[in-house]
Design an enzyme around this catalytic site. Sequence first.
Site, PDB file in Angstrom:
ATOM      1  N   ASP A  42       5.990   4.356 -10.053  1.00  0.00           N
ATOM      2  CA  ASP A  42       6.224   3.621  -8.810  1.00  0.00           C
ATOM      3  C   ASP A  42       6.962   4.469  -7.770  1.00  0.00           C
ATOM      4  O   ASP A  42       6.994   4.141  -6.592  1.00  0.00           O
ATOM      5  CB  ASP A  42       7.039   2.368  -9.135  1.00  0.00           C
ATOM      6  N   GLU A  88       0.748 -10.557   3.304  1.00  0.00           N
ATOM      7  CA  GLU A  88      -0.666 -10.939   3.428  1.00  0.00           C
ATOM      8  C   GLU A  88      -0.837 -12.400   3.823  1.00  0.00           C
ATOM      9  O   GLU A  88      -1.875 -12.776   4.358  1.00  0.00           O
ATOM     10  CB  GLU A  88      -1.379 -10.707   2.078  1.00  0.00           C
TER      11      GLU A  88
END
Length: 312
Positions: free
Chosen positions: A63, A248
């Site tokens: 990550d 989103e």
Amino acid sequence: IAVGHRVGHGGDRFSEATIITDEVKQVIEKFVPLAPLHNPPNLEGIAVAEEVFPNAKQVAVFDTAFHQSMPAEAYRYAIPDRLYQDNKLRAYGMHGTSHQYVSKQAERYLGLNKDSLNAITIHLGNGCSMAAIKNGKSIDTSMGLSPLPGLIMGTRSGDIDPAIIFYLANNLDMSVKEIDQLLNKESGLKGIAGNNDMRSIVSRVEQQDAQARLAIDMYCYRIKKFIGAYLAVIGKADALIFTAGVGENSPLVRQEACKGLEHLGIQLNAAKNQQKKSSIQEIQDTGSQLKILVVPTNEELSIAEQAYALIS
Ligand code: AMP
């Protein structure tokens, strides 16, 4: 044939995905002090996958990897140099897989050459972070040594004055463990509005709930400050990219975060901002200098693609 693992912290050793060997596992183990909540369960996941799929290649996708391109002036902390040299205390950044995925998606969508996108990626999930992307590479990001700094998140405080920690210890007799819990699990939206689910906060805002309004205002103001900062370090940017659960799905957050940024070439279109699509969506006004994109993230697909590329 392969198992792709999302591994929290690859320190300064991994700038891309890698096939997991004993040596790689030792390095993940070595970085446990930097990611005590993430690397131990990742190692456990690897051990279980090796047992269940003995013939598959195990691949680690870190990550932190995408942010390894940050320059020293962005990743160093102004604390005594030995703490960097001996203990590797520096910013690493997280959510790299998502920032990389959405920036590459946007680069392709905008028809730009590989590694030429200049943009700000805004990952707003339960954890939140932003990245400054220059020529397709991360040059700064809002998370640091750990996922705690930067934006206001579901339950994490994001940036605070570090002296608050001394205050909590000295005046409220809190232990390091209790402070860790307070800042990671009881702060952010939850700390201000009592709830870390943005859907519930948005619906309370619609019912004029003052505490939910304050939480949204603080959350969006912090994003706005980072947009300003990252435009300063990127130079001319092509796009602002919203992604993850909140990015989103919340027109309100996108609207508040972009409000008042017209002088920086950022102009949201109210109607387009309300539309919901499952593909990449442009939500800027015709006069906007920057594209404002909603790009669905897909860390699982990205991990699978990176694992596949490695084993082929
Ligand atoms: P993630 O970590 O990417 O799964 O995102 C989780 C966050 O997205 C939670 O805070 C959810 O409340 C938020 N979220 C999901 N759907 C919506 C929505 N329709 N409106 C606002 N926030 C949402």
